[in-house]
Design a protein around this motif. Structure first.
Motif, PDB file in Angstrom:
ATOM      1  N   MET A   1       0.802  -1.249  -0.013  1.00  0.00           N
ATOM      2  CA  MET A   1      -0.110   0.008  -0.092  1.00  0.00           C
ATOM      3  C   MET A   1       0.851   1.081   0.073  1.00  0.00           C
ATOM      4  O   MET A   1       1.614   1.572   0.908  1.00  0.00           O
ATOM      5  CB  MET A   1      -0.756  -0.013   1.272  1.00  0.00           C
ATOM      6  N   ASN A   2       0.786   2.088  -1.090  1.00  0.00           N
ATOM      7  CA  ASN A   2       1.620   3.434  -1.110  1.00  0.00           C
ATOM      8  C   ASN A   2       0.455   4.582  -1.057  1.00  0.00           C
ATOM      9  O   ASN A   2      -0.704   4.294  -0.576  1.00  0.00           O
ATOM     10  CB  ASN A   2       2.163   3.306  -2.518  1.00  0.00           C
ATOM     11  N   TYR A   3       1.119   5.784  -0.917  1.00  0.00           N
ATOM     12  CA  TYR A   3       0.276   6.808  -0.537  1.00  0.00           C
ATOM     13  C   TYR A   3      -0.897   7.165  -1.407  1.00  0.00           C
ATOM     14  O   TYR A   3      -1.960   7.456  -1.183  1.00  0.00           O
ATOM     15  CB  TYR A   3       1.354   8.243  -0.518  1.00  0.00           C
ATOM     16  N   GLU A   4      -0.460   7.212  -2.802  1.00  0.00           N
ATOM     17  CA  GLU A   4      -1.563   7.367  -3.944  1.00  0.00           C
ATOM     18  C   GLU A   4      -2.613   6.118  -3.737  1.00  0.00           C
ATOM     19  O   GLU A   4      -3.794   6.581  -3.952  1.00  0.00           O
ATOM     20  CB  GLU A   4      -0.608   7.172  -5.208  1.00  0.00           C
ATOM     21  N   ARG A   5      -2.052   4.974  -3.625  1.00  0.00           N
ATOM     22  CA  ARG A   5      -3.210   4.016  -3.364  1.00  0.00           C
ATOM     23  C   ARG A   5      -4.230   4.100  -2.439  1.00  0.00           C
ATOM     24  O   ARG A   5      -5.480   4.021  -2.328  1.00  0.00           O
ATOM     25  CB  ARG A   5      -2.752   2.626  -3.334  1.00  0.00           C
ATOM     26  N   TRP A   6      -3.729   4.560  -1.311  1.00  0.00           N
ATOM     27  CA  TRP A   6      -4.360   5.000   0.079  1.00  0.00           C
ATOM     28  C   TRP A   6      -5.470   5.903  -0.381  1.00  0.00           C
ATOM     29  O   TRP A   6      -6.473   5.963   0.197  1.00  0.00           O
ATOM     30  CB  TRP A   6      -3.642   5.369   1.138  1.00  0.00           C
ATOM     31  N   ARG A   8      -6.431   7.120  -3.133  1.00  0.00           N
ATOM     32  CA  ARG A   8      -7.608   6.657  -3.905  1.00  0.00           C
ATOM     33  C   ARG A   8      -8.655   5.586  -3.397  1.00  0.00           C
ATOM     34  O   ARG A   8      -9.978   5.885  -3.408  1.00  0.00           O
ATOM     35  CB  ARG A   8      -7.300   5.724  -5.116  1.00  0.00           C
ATOM     36  N   SER A   9      -8.055   4.651  -2.405  1.00  0.00           N
ATOM     37  CA  SER A   9      -9.195   3.839  -1.615  1.00  0.00           C
ATOM     38  C   SER A   9      -9.910   4.413  -0.687  1.00  0.00           C
ATOM     39  O   SER A   9     -11.162   3.739  -0.229  1.00  0.00           O
ATOM     40  CB  SER A   9      -8.282   2.648  -1.177  1.00  0.00           C
ATOM     41  N   THR A  10      -9.466   5.398  -0.044  1.00  0.00           N
ATOM     42  CA  THR A  10     -10.325   6.216   1.029  1.00  0.00           C
ATOM     43  C   THR A  10     -11.087   7.457   0.659  1.00  0.00           C
ATOM     44  O   THR A  10     -11.778   8.239   1.069  1.00  0.00           O
ATOM     45  CB  THR A  10      -9.295   6.487   2.001  1.00  0.00           C
ATOM     46  N   GLU A  11     -10.947   7.713  -0.839  1.00  0.00           N
ATOM     47  CA  GLU A  11     -11.731   8.873  -1.379  1.00  0.00           C
ATOM     48  C   GLU A  11     -13.351   8.688  -1.035  1.00  0.00           C
ATOM     49  O   GLU A  11     -13.763   9.840  -0.301  1.00  0.00           O
ATOM     50  CB  GLU A  11     -11.282   8.856  -2.757  1.00  0.00           C
ATOM     51  N   TRP A  12     -13.723   7.632  -1.328  1.00  0.00           N
ATOM     52  CA  TRP A  12     -15.364   7.790  -1.144  1.00  0.00           C
ATOM     53  C   TRP A  12     -15.504   7.671   0.476  1.00  0.00           C
ATOM     54  O   TRP A  12     -16.623   8.284   0.681  1.00  0.00           O
ATOM     55  CB  TRP A  12     -15.726   6.271  -1.574  1.00  0.00           C
ATOM     56  N   PRO A  13     -14.838   6.725   1.237  1.00  0.00           N
ATOM     57  CA  PRO A  13     -15.252   6.834   2.511  1.00  0.00           C
ATOM     58  C   PRO A  13     -15.125   8.292   3.198  1.00  0.00           C
ATOM     59  O   PRO A  13     -16.107   8.516   4.198  1.00  0.00           O
ATOM     60  CB  PRO A  13     -14.329   5.625   3.334  1.00  0.00           C
ATOM     61  N   LEU A  14     -14.067   8.948   2.829  1.00  0.00           N
ATOM     62  CA  LEU A  14     -13.674  10.187   3.314  1.00  0.00           C
ATOM     63  C   LEU A  14     -14.842  11.157   3.032  1.00  0.00           C
ATOM     64  O   LEU A  14     -15.226  12.115   3.804  1.00  0.00           O
ATOM     65  CB  LEU A  14     -12.550  10.794   3.241  1.00  0.00           C
ATOM     66  N   ALA A  15     -15.284  11.153   1.730  1.00  0.00           N
ATOM     67  CA  ALA A  15     -15.998  12.193   1.394  1.00  0.00           C
ATOM     68  C   ALA A  15     -17.597  11.726   1.985  1.00  0.00           C
ATOM     69  O   ALA A  15     -18.136  12.679   2.244  1.00  0.00           O
ATOM     70  CB  ALA A  15     -16.628  11.776  -0.372  1.00  0.00           C
ATOM     71  N   GLY A  16     -17.922  10.568   2.212  1.00  0.00           N
ATOM     72  CA  GLY A  16     -19.003  10.124   2.972  1.00  0.00           C
ATOM     73  C   GLY A  16     -19.006  10.701   4.352  1.00  0.00           C
ATOM     74  O   GLY A  16     -19.804  11.254   5.090  1.00  0.00           O
ATOM     75  N   ALA A  17     -17.843  10.402   5.028  1.00  0.00           N
ATOM     76  CA  ALA A  17     -17.650  10.994   6.175  1.00  0.00           C
ATOM     77  C   ALA A  17     -17.806  12.438   6.559  1.00  0.00           C
ATOM     78  O   ALA A  17     -18.365  12.913   7.414  1.00  0.00           O
ATOM     79  CB  ALA A  17     -16.339  10.467   6.929  1.00  0.00           C
ATOM     80  N   ALA A  18     -16.998  13.331   5.499  1.00  0.00           N
ATOM     81  CA  ALA A  18     -17.139  14.444   5.510  1.00  0.00           C
ATOM     82  C   ALA A  18     -18.484  15.033   5.309  1.00  0.00           C
ATOM     83  O   ALA A  18     -19.155  16.206   6.163  1.00  0.00           O
ATOM     84  CB  ALA A  18     -16.240  15.193   4.505  1.00  0.00           C
ATOM     85  N   LEU A  19     -19.418  14.571   4.453  1.00  0.00           N
ATOM     86  CA  LEU A  19     -20.779  14.769   4.137  1.00  0.00           C
ATOM     87  C   LEU A  19     -21.529  14.537   5.461  1.00  0.00           C
ATOM     88  O   LEU A  19     -22.539  15.296   5.838  1.00  0.00           O
ATOM     89  CB  LEU A  19     -21.352  14.131   3.024  1.00  0.00           C
TER      90      LEU A  19
END
Length: 274
Positions: A1-6, A8-19
């Motif tokens: 797991m690298n920075y970019e992959r992390w 990309r994989s957390t984009e949806w969850p963090l967007a949902g958490a922020a919303l």
């Protein structure tokens, strides 16, 4: 797991958490819940704060230049560590703007427009909530309702500043300063985007004009080549004199005002006579 992959994989969850965080924050500010509802909201906010904290630690661990990354993300550390800065967790809502940017492709102007529109609407709403939360209980404050806070935020972010509503608390004034800076930045982004669009349109028109000029030069070149071939062809003396006279007449016509601006009228006439 690298920075970019992390990321990309957390984009949806963090967007949902922020919303979700925005919805809970808006609900608590506008309805002022108490009892069990208030405890549920606080626990939900705490859970989202833990998610943001884990994301911060993972990104710090995966960053190639950790010291540089740490220095560039001090605001995120302050948001995670200091409870007094909890309202600043709304900055995590920029994740939503980033998600919108990814969904429209790679056009630079499209990204700028998306950031400007989504960022402005989000900024006005969040600043209104924060200002209303900070000013509503102050007796001398003029911002007593959420519509008042919305009007103040819209007037401030557009750098209009009517002065009919103004913050009186330290927290409210800090929010106002941040919104003023954002408004100036927004004005610069809109101006730069408009200027870029105008420059592109002028460049496209210039390209079209250059293409037309190149086509005219190519046509003239072909006519000159044909004329030279006709003059160099073997013929009788009388025909040679006739061609010389024709060339002289063609040159005279091309310099006359009646001929085309590029001299194509005279040369075309010469080719026709041949």
């Amino acid at each position: 797991m690298n920075y970019e992959r992390w990321e990309r994989s957390t984009e949806w969850p963090l967007a949902g958490a922020a919303l979700t965080f925005l919805a809970i924050y808006a609900w608590t500010v506008l309805t002022q819940p108490s009892g069990l509802s208030d405890r549920i909201a606080e626990n939900a906010v705490l859970a989202i704060w833990v998610i943001f904290g884990i994301d911060y630690l993972v990104r710090l661990t995966l960053a190639e230049q950790r010291k540089r990354w740490f220095a560039l993300h001090l605001h995120e550390l302050a948001i995670v560590v200091l409870p007094i800065l909890r309202p600043l967790r709304l900055l995590r809502l920029l994740t939503l703007v980033s998600f919108l940017q990814r969904s429209i492709g790679g056009a630079l102007r499209g990204r700028v427009v998306t950031y400007a529109i989504a960022g402005t609407l989000l900024l006005i709403f969040v600043a209104s909530l924060a200002m209303y939360d900070a000013e509503r209980t102050i007796p001398e404050s003029t911002i007593k309702t959420f519509p008042d806070a919305l009007w103040w935020a819209a007037a401030t972010v557009t750098t209009v500043g009517y002065g009919d509503y103004a913050p009186t608390t330290v927290t409210g004034r800090c929010i106002a300063v941040g919104l003023m800076i954002a408004g100036i930045a927004l004005l610069g982004v809109v101006t730069a985007t408009l200027a870029s669009w105008l420059v592109q349109k002028v460049a496209e028109q210039d390209d079209q004009n250059q293409a037309a000029t190149h086509a005219q030069i190519a046509e003239l070149t072909r006519e000159i080549v044909a004329l030279r071939a006709a003059l160099s062809a073997p013929s009788t003396t009388n025909n040679a004199h006739e061609r010389l006279a024709l060339v002289s007449a063609t040159a005279t016509d091309s310099r006359s005002p009646a001929s085309g601006a590029d001299g194509t009228h005279g040369l075309s006439g010469c080719s026709t006579v041949r």
